[in-house]
Design a protein around this motif. Structure first.
Motif, PDB file in Angstrom:
ATOM      1  N   CYS A   1       0.817  -1.220   0.000  1.00  0.00           N
ATOM      2  CA  CYS A   1       0.000   0.000   0.000  1.00  0.00           C
ATOM      3  C   CYS A   1       0.849   1.268   0.000  1.00  0.00           C
ATOM      4  O   CYS A   1       0.318   2.362  -0.192  1.00  0.00           O
ATOM      5  CB  CYS A   1      -0.909   0.035   1.227  1.00  0.00           C
ATOM      6  SG  CYS A   1      -2.157  -1.243   1.270  1.00  0.00           S
ATOM      7  N   GLY A   2       2.162   1.110   0.234  1.00  0.00           N
ATOM      8  CA  GLY A   2       2.994   2.294   0.367  1.00  0.00           C
ATOM      9  C   GLY A   2       2.698   3.049   1.647  1.00  0.00           C
ATOM     10  O   GLY A   2       2.774   4.279   1.692  1.00  0.00           O
ATOM     11  N   MET A   3       2.356   2.318   2.712  1.00  0.00           N
ATOM     12  CA  MET A   3       1.960   2.930   3.974  1.00  0.00           C
ATOM     13  C   MET A   3       2.801   2.353   5.112  1.00  0.00           C
ATOM     14  O   MET A   3       2.823   1.128   5.299  1.00  0.00           O
ATOM     15  CB  MET A   3       0.478   2.642   4.249  1.00  0.00           C
ATOM     16  CG  MET A   3      -0.033   3.160   5.586  1.00  0.00           C
ATOM     17  SD  MET A   3      -0.071   4.955   5.653  1.00  0.00           S
ATOM     18  CE  MET A   3      -1.366   5.307   4.463  1.00  0.00           C
TER      19      MET A   3
ATOM     20  N   TRP B   1       1.091   4.184  11.050  1.00  0.00           N
ATOM     21  CA  TRP B   1      -0.332   4.426  10.818  1.00  0.00           C
ATOM     22  C   TRP B   1      -1.173   3.780  11.912  1.00  0.00           C
ATOM     23  O   TRP B   1      -2.134   4.380  12.405  1.00  0.00           O
ATOM     24  CB  TRP B   1      -0.747   3.871   9.452  1.00  0.00           C
ATOM     25  CG  TRP B   1      -2.150   4.234   9.110  1.00  0.00           C
ATOM     26  CD1 TRP B   1      -2.585   5.377   8.485  1.00  0.00           C
ATOM     27  CD2 TRP B   1      -3.331   3.478   9.412  1.00  0.00           C
ATOM     28  NE1 TRP B   1      -3.947   5.363   8.373  1.00  0.00           N
ATOM     29  CE2 TRP B   1      -4.432   4.220   8.930  1.00  0.00           C
ATOM     30  CE3 TRP B   1      -3.557   2.251  10.032  1.00  0.00           C
ATOM     31  CZ2 TRP B   1      -5.730   3.768   9.045  1.00  0.00           C
ATOM     32  CZ3 TRP B   1      -4.857   1.795  10.152  1.00  0.00           C
ATOM     33  CH2 TRP B   1      -5.934   2.547   9.666  1.00  0.00           C
TER      34      TRP B   1
ATOM     35  N   PHE C   1      -4.425  13.107   0.631  1.00  0.00           N
ATOM     36  CA  PHE C   1      -2.973  13.076   0.453  1.00  0.00           C
ATOM     37  C   PHE C   1      -2.252  13.349   1.770  1.00  0.00           C
ATOM     38  O   PHE C   1      -1.312  12.637   2.141  1.00  0.00           O
ATOM     39  CB  PHE C   1      -2.547  14.112  -0.594  1.00  0.00           C
ATOM     40  CG  PHE C   1      -1.059  14.301  -0.687  1.00  0.00           C
ATOM     41  CD1 PHE C   1      -0.280  13.403  -1.399  1.00  0.00           C
ATOM     42  CD2 PHE C   1      -0.452  15.366  -0.051  1.00  0.00           C
ATOM     43  CE1 PHE C   1       1.098  13.565  -1.474  1.00  0.00           C
ATOM     44  CE2 PHE C   1       0.929  15.536  -0.112  1.00  0.00           C
ATOM     45  CZ  PHE C   1       1.700  14.637  -0.828  1.00  0.00           C
TER      46      PHE C   1
ATOM     47  N   PHE D   1      -3.163  10.212   4.331  1.00  0.00           N
ATOM     48  CA  PHE D   1      -2.713   8.865   3.995  1.00  0.00           C
ATOM     49  C   PHE D   1      -1.291   8.800   3.433  1.00  0.00           C
ATOM     50  O   PHE D   1      -0.644   7.755   3.514  1.00  0.00           O
ATOM     51  CB  PHE D   1      -3.669   8.222   2.981  1.00  0.00           C
ATOM     52  CG  PHE D   1      -4.981   7.816   3.572  1.00  0.00           C
ATOM     53  CD1 PHE D   1      -5.083   6.711   4.397  1.00  0.00           C
ATOM     54  CD2 PHE D   1      -6.126   8.547   3.310  1.00  0.00           C
ATOM     55  CE1 PHE D   1      -6.291   6.329   4.949  1.00  0.00           C
ATOM     56  CE2 PHE D   1      -7.345   8.174   3.861  1.00  0.00           C
ATOM     57  CZ  PHE D   1      -7.427   7.066   4.680  1.00  0.00           C
ATOM     58  N   VAL D   2      -0.815   9.891   2.835  1.00  0.00           N
ATOM     59  CA  VAL D   2       0.499   9.851   2.190  1.00  0.00           C
ATOM     60  C   VAL D   2       1.534  10.650   2.980  1.00  0.00           C
ATOM     61  O   VAL D   2       2.568  10.120   3.393  1.00  0.00           O
ATOM     62  CB  VAL D   2       0.408  10.382   0.737  1.00  0.00           C
ATOM     63  CG1 VAL D   2       1.797  10.386   0.086  1.00  0.00           C
ATOM     64  CG2 VAL D   2      -0.565   9.530  -0.070  1.00  0.00           C
ATOM     65  N   PHE D   3       1.258  11.926   3.206  1.00  0.00           N
ATOM     66  CA  PHE D   3       2.275  12.780   3.821  1.00  0.00           C
ATOM     67  C   PHE D   3       2.459  12.511   5.310  1.00  0.00           C
ATOM     68  O   PHE D   3       3.572  12.271   5.780  1.00  0.00           O
ATOM     69  CB  PHE D   3       1.911  14.256   3.613  1.00  0.00           C
ATOM     70  CG  PHE D   3       2.836  15.194   4.329  1.00  0.00           C
ATOM     71  CD1 PHE D   3       4.088  15.490   3.811  1.00  0.00           C
ATOM     72  CD2 PHE D   3       2.464  15.777   5.542  1.00  0.00           C
ATOM     73  CE1 PHE D   3       4.951  16.346   4.475  1.00  0.00           C
ATOM     74  CE2 PHE D   3       3.319  16.625   6.214  1.00  0.00           C
ATOM     75  CZ  PHE D   3       4.567  16.915   5.680  1.00  0.00           C
TER      76      PHE D   3
ATOM     77  N   ARG E   1       4.350   9.255   6.655  1.00  0.00           N
ATOM     78  CA  ARG E   1       5.764   9.242   6.284  1.00  0.00           C
ATOM     79  C   ARG E   1       6.540  10.337   7.016  1.00  0.00           C
ATOM     80  O   ARG E   1       7.683  10.112   7.444  1.00  0.00           O
ATOM     81  CB  ARG E   1       5.901   9.399   4.771  1.00  0.00           C
ATOM     82  CG  ARG E   1       5.437   8.158   4.028  1.00  0.00           C
ATOM     83  CD  ARG E   1       5.060   8.436   2.592  1.00  0.00           C
ATOM     84  NE  ARG E   1       4.641   7.208   1.952  1.00  0.00           N
ATOM     85  CZ  ARG E   1       3.417   6.687   2.090  1.00  0.00           C
ATOM     86  NH1 ARG E   1       2.507   7.286   2.846  1.00  0.00           N
ATOM     87  NH2 ARG E   1       3.093   5.563   1.482  1.00  0.00           N
TER      88      ARG E   1
END
Length: 206
Positions: free
Chosen positions: A103-105, A110, A164, A167-169, A172
Protein backbone atom coordinates in the motif's frame (compact mmCIF):
# COMPACT_ATOMS: atom_id res chain seq x y z
CA UNK A 1 -36.09 0.54 34.26
CA UNK A 2 -38.53 2.36 31.96
CA UNK A 3 -39.54 1.24 28.49
CA UNK A 4 -36.92 3.37 26.72
CA UNK A 5 -34.12 1.93 28.86
CA UNK A 6 -35.42 -1.60 28.24
CA UNK A 7 -35.49 -1.00 24.49
CA UNK A 8 -31.96 0.45 24.60
CA UNK A 9 -30.67 -2.52 26.57
CA UNK A 10 -32.38 -4.98 24.22
CA UNK A 11 -30.76 -3.24 21.25
CA UNK A 12 -27.33 -3.42 22.92
CA UNK A 13 -27.81 -7.12 23.64
CA UNK A 14 -28.80 -7.77 20.03
CA UNK A 15 -25.77 -5.84 18.78
CA UNK A 16 -23.42 -7.76 21.07
CA UNK A 17 -24.95 -11.02 19.89
CA UNK A 18 -24.38 -10.10 16.24
CA UNK A 19 -20.82 -8.89 16.85
CA UNK A 20 -19.91 -12.03 18.80
CA UNK A 21 -20.34 -14.06 15.60
CA UNK A 22 -17.43 -12.23 13.96
CA UNK A 23 -14.91 -11.47 16.72
CA UNK A 24 -13.08 -14.81 16.70
CA UNK A 25 -9.63 -14.77 15.09
CA UNK A 26 -8.54 -17.63 12.85
CA UNK A 27 -5.04 -18.08 11.45
CA UNK A 28 -6.44 -20.20 8.61
CA UNK A 29 -9.03 -17.63 7.54
CA UNK A 30 -6.51 -14.83 7.94
CA UNK A 31 -4.01 -16.68 5.75
CA UNK A 32 -6.64 -17.28 3.07
CA UNK A 33 -7.68 -13.61 3.17
CA UNK A 34 -4.05 -12.57 2.85
CA UNK A 35 -3.38 -14.87 -0.10
CA UNK A 36 -6.59 -14.03 -1.97
CA UNK A 37 -5.60 -10.37 -1.72
CA UNK A 38 -1.86 -10.29 -2.35
CA UNK A 39 -1.74 -12.96 -5.08
CA UNK A 40 -4.22 -11.01 -7.27
CA UNK A 41 -2.21 -7.83 -6.59
CA UNK A 42 0.94 -9.52 -7.90
CA UNK A 43 -0.83 -11.08 -10.89
CA UNK A 44 -2.61 -7.83 -11.82
CA UNK A 45 0.63 -5.88 -11.50
CA UNK A 46 2.39 -8.28 -13.87
CA UNK A 47 -0.60 -8.23 -16.23
CA UNK A 48 -0.69 -4.43 -16.16
CA UNK A 49 2.96 -4.19 -17.14
CA UNK A 50 2.53 -6.76 -19.92
CA UNK A 51 -0.64 -5.09 -21.22
CA UNK A 52 1.14 -1.83 -22.05
CA UNK A 53 2.46 -3.46 -25.21
CA UNK A 54 -1.06 -4.54 -26.21
CA UNK A 55 -3.52 -1.78 -25.35
CA UNK A 56 -3.54 1.15 -22.93
CA UNK A 57 -7.30 0.66 -22.53
CA UNK A 58 -6.59 -2.86 -21.30
CA UNK A 59 -3.97 -1.43 -18.95
CA UNK A 60 -6.50 1.08 -17.60
CA UNK A 61 -9.00 -1.71 -16.92
CA UNK A 62 -6.38 -3.75 -15.10
CA UNK A 63 -5.40 -0.71 -13.03
CA UNK A 64 -9.01 -0.30 -11.91
CA UNK A 65 -9.05 -3.90 -10.67
CA UNK A 66 -5.62 -3.48 -9.09
CA UNK A 67 -6.83 -0.38 -7.24
CA UNK A 68 -9.71 -2.36 -5.72
CA UNK A 69 -7.36 -5.06 -4.45
CA UNK A 70 -4.97 -2.44 -3.07
CA UNK A 71 -7.92 -0.89 -1.27
CA UNK A 72 -8.65 -4.31 0.20
CA UNK A 73 -4.98 -4.56 1.19
CA UNK A 74 -5.35 -1.35 3.15
CA UNK A 75 -8.46 -2.69 4.89
CA UNK A 76 -6.54 -5.80 5.96
CA UNK A 77 -3.60 -3.62 7.04
CA UNK A 78 -6.09 -1.82 9.27
CA UNK A 79 -7.32 -5.13 10.71
CA UNK A 80 -3.76 -6.30 11.38
CA UNK A 81 -3.17 -3.06 13.26
CA UNK A 82 -6.06 -3.99 15.56
CA UNK A 83 -4.67 -7.54 15.97
CA UNK A 84 -7.93 -8.72 14.44
CA UNK A 85 -6.57 -10.99 11.71
CA UNK A 86 -4.23 -13.57 13.24
CA UNK A 87 -4.35 -14.99 16.74
CA UNK A 88 -0.66 -14.20 17.20
CA UNK A 89 0.13 -10.45 17.55
CA UNK A 90 3.54 -10.96 15.92
CA UNK A 91 1.87 -12.44 12.84
CA UNK A 92 -0.44 -9.43 12.66
CA UNK A 93 2.58 -7.13 12.80
CA UNK A 94 4.52 -9.08 10.18
CA UNK A 95 1.64 -9.46 7.71
CA UNK A 96 0.55 -5.87 8.39
CA UNK A 97 4.05 -4.76 7.41
CA UNK A 98 3.74 -6.67 4.12
CA UNK A 99 0.38 -5.02 3.40
CA UNK A 100 1.99 -1.70 4.22
CA UNK A 101 4.70 -2.33 1.62
CA UNK A 102 2.07 -3.03 -1.06
CA UNK A 103 0.00 0.00 0.00
CA UNK A 104 2.99 2.29 0.37
CA UNK A 105 1.96 2.93 3.97
CA UNK A 106 4.22 2.68 7.07
CA UNK A 107 1.97 0.22 8.90
CA UNK A 108 3.36 0.63 12.42
CA UNK A 109 3.16 4.42 12.30
CA UNK A 110 -0.33 4.43 10.82
CA UNK A 111 -1.60 1.88 13.35
CA UNK A 112 -0.23 3.86 16.28
CA UNK A 113 -2.03 6.96 15.02
CA UNK A 114 -5.18 4.96 14.40
CA UNK A 115 -5.09 3.48 17.92
CA UNK A 116 -4.86 7.02 19.27
CA UNK A 117 -7.90 7.94 17.19
CA UNK A 118 -9.89 5.07 18.70
CA UNK A 119 -8.80 5.73 22.28
CA UNK A 120 -9.55 9.46 22.19
CA UNK A 121 -12.32 9.78 19.59
CA UNK A 122 -15.12 11.88 21.05
CA UNK A 123 -12.81 13.63 23.53
CA UNK A 124 -12.45 17.03 21.89
CA UNK A 125 -9.78 18.11 24.36
CA UNK A 126 -7.46 15.42 22.95
CA UNK A 127 -8.54 14.56 19.41
CA UNK A 128 -10.84 15.93 16.73
CA UNK A 129 -9.67 14.11 13.66
CA UNK A 130 -7.88 15.39 10.54
CA UNK A 131 -10.31 18.32 10.25
CA UNK A 132 -11.45 19.67 13.61
CA UNK A 133 -15.19 20.29 13.80
CA UNK A 134 -15.87 23.37 15.89
CA UNK A 135 -18.79 23.77 18.24
CA UNK A 136 -21.30 26.55 17.54
CA UNK A 137 -19.80 28.71 20.30
CA UNK A 138 -16.25 28.15 19.00
CA UNK A 139 -17.33 29.02 15.46
CA UNK A 140 -19.00 32.21 16.70
CA UNK A 141 -15.66 33.37 18.13
CA UNK A 142 -13.96 33.25 14.69
CA UNK A 143 -13.54 36.42 12.67
CA UNK A 144 -14.91 36.63 9.13
CA UNK A 145 -11.62 35.57 7.51
CA UNK A 146 -11.33 32.54 9.78
CA UNK A 147 -14.93 31.55 9.05
CA UNK A 148 -14.28 31.69 5.31
CA UNK A 149 -11.15 29.57 5.75
CA UNK A 150 -13.06 27.08 7.89
CA UNK A 151 -15.75 26.72 5.21
CA UNK A 152 -13.21 26.52 2.36
CA UNK A 153 -11.27 23.68 4.02
CA UNK A 154 -14.44 21.57 4.11
CA UNK A 155 -15.47 21.85 0.49
CA UNK A 156 -15.59 18.67 -1.55
CA UNK A 157 -12.75 19.69 -3.87
CA UNK A 158 -10.42 19.73 -0.85
CA UNK A 159 -11.00 15.97 -0.41
CA UNK A 160 -8.01 14.82 -2.53
CA UNK A 161 -5.65 17.16 -0.67
CA UNK A 162 -6.97 15.99 2.70
CA UNK A 163 -6.53 12.36 1.59
CA UNK A 164 -2.97 13.08 0.45
CA UNK A 165 -2.07 14.72 3.76
CA UNK A 166 -3.71 12.01 5.89
CA UNK A 167 -2.71 8.86 4.00
CA UNK A 168 0.50 9.85 2.19
CA UNK A 169 2.27 12.78 3.82
CA UNK A 170 1.49 12.50 7.55
CA UNK A 171 2.47 8.83 8.14
CA UNK A 172 5.76 9.24 6.28
CA UNK A 173 6.58 12.58 7.89
CA UNK A 174 5.87 11.12 11.34
CA UNK A 175 8.01 8.07 10.55
CA UNK A 176 10.94 10.23 9.41
CA UNK A 177 10.59 12.56 12.41
CA UNK A 178 10.51 9.60 14.80
CA UNK A 179 13.51 7.98 13.10
CA UNK A 180 15.56 11.16 13.43
CA UNK A 181 14.57 11.47 17.10
CA UNK A 182 15.57 7.83 17.72
CA UNK A 183 18.96 8.27 16.03
CA UNK A 184 19.64 11.44 18.03
CA UNK A 185 18.67 9.65 21.24
CA UNK A 186 20.94 6.68 20.53
CA UNK A 187 23.90 8.85 19.52
CA UNK A 188 23.48 10.91 22.69
CA UNK A 189 23.40 7.78 24.85
CA UNK A 190 26.46 6.29 23.13
CA UNK A 191 28.36 9.55 23.68
CA UNK A 192 27.46 9.33 27.36
CA UNK A 193 29.12 5.89 27.50
CA UNK A 194 25.83 4.10 28.09
CA UNK A 195 26.74 0.48 28.82
CA UNK A 196 23.49 -0.90 27.45
CA UNK A 197 23.20 -2.52 24.02
CA UNK A 198 21.75 -0.58 21.08
CA UNK A 199 18.50 -2.58 21.22
CA UNK A 200 18.09 -1.77 24.93
CA UNK A 201 18.74 1.92 24.30
CA UNK A 202 16.20 1.88 21.45
CA UNK A 203 13.55 0.21 23.58
CA UNK A 204 14.13 2.74 26.37
CA UNK A 205 13.47 5.54 23.88
CA UNK A 206 10.16 4.00 22.80
Amino acid sequence: MNSRERDTQALKNKKNELVSNFVGRSNLKATLQTLNTLVPVLLLTAAGVASTSISYWLTAGIIVLLTLFLLRSFVLLHDCGHNAMFANPKLNSAVGFVFGVFCGMPQYVWSRHHDYHHSTNGNWNKYRGPLAVLSASEYAQLNDKQKRGYARQRRIWMGPLAGFLYFVFNPRFTWMKGSVALIRHMVKRIQQDDARSLSEIGRAHV
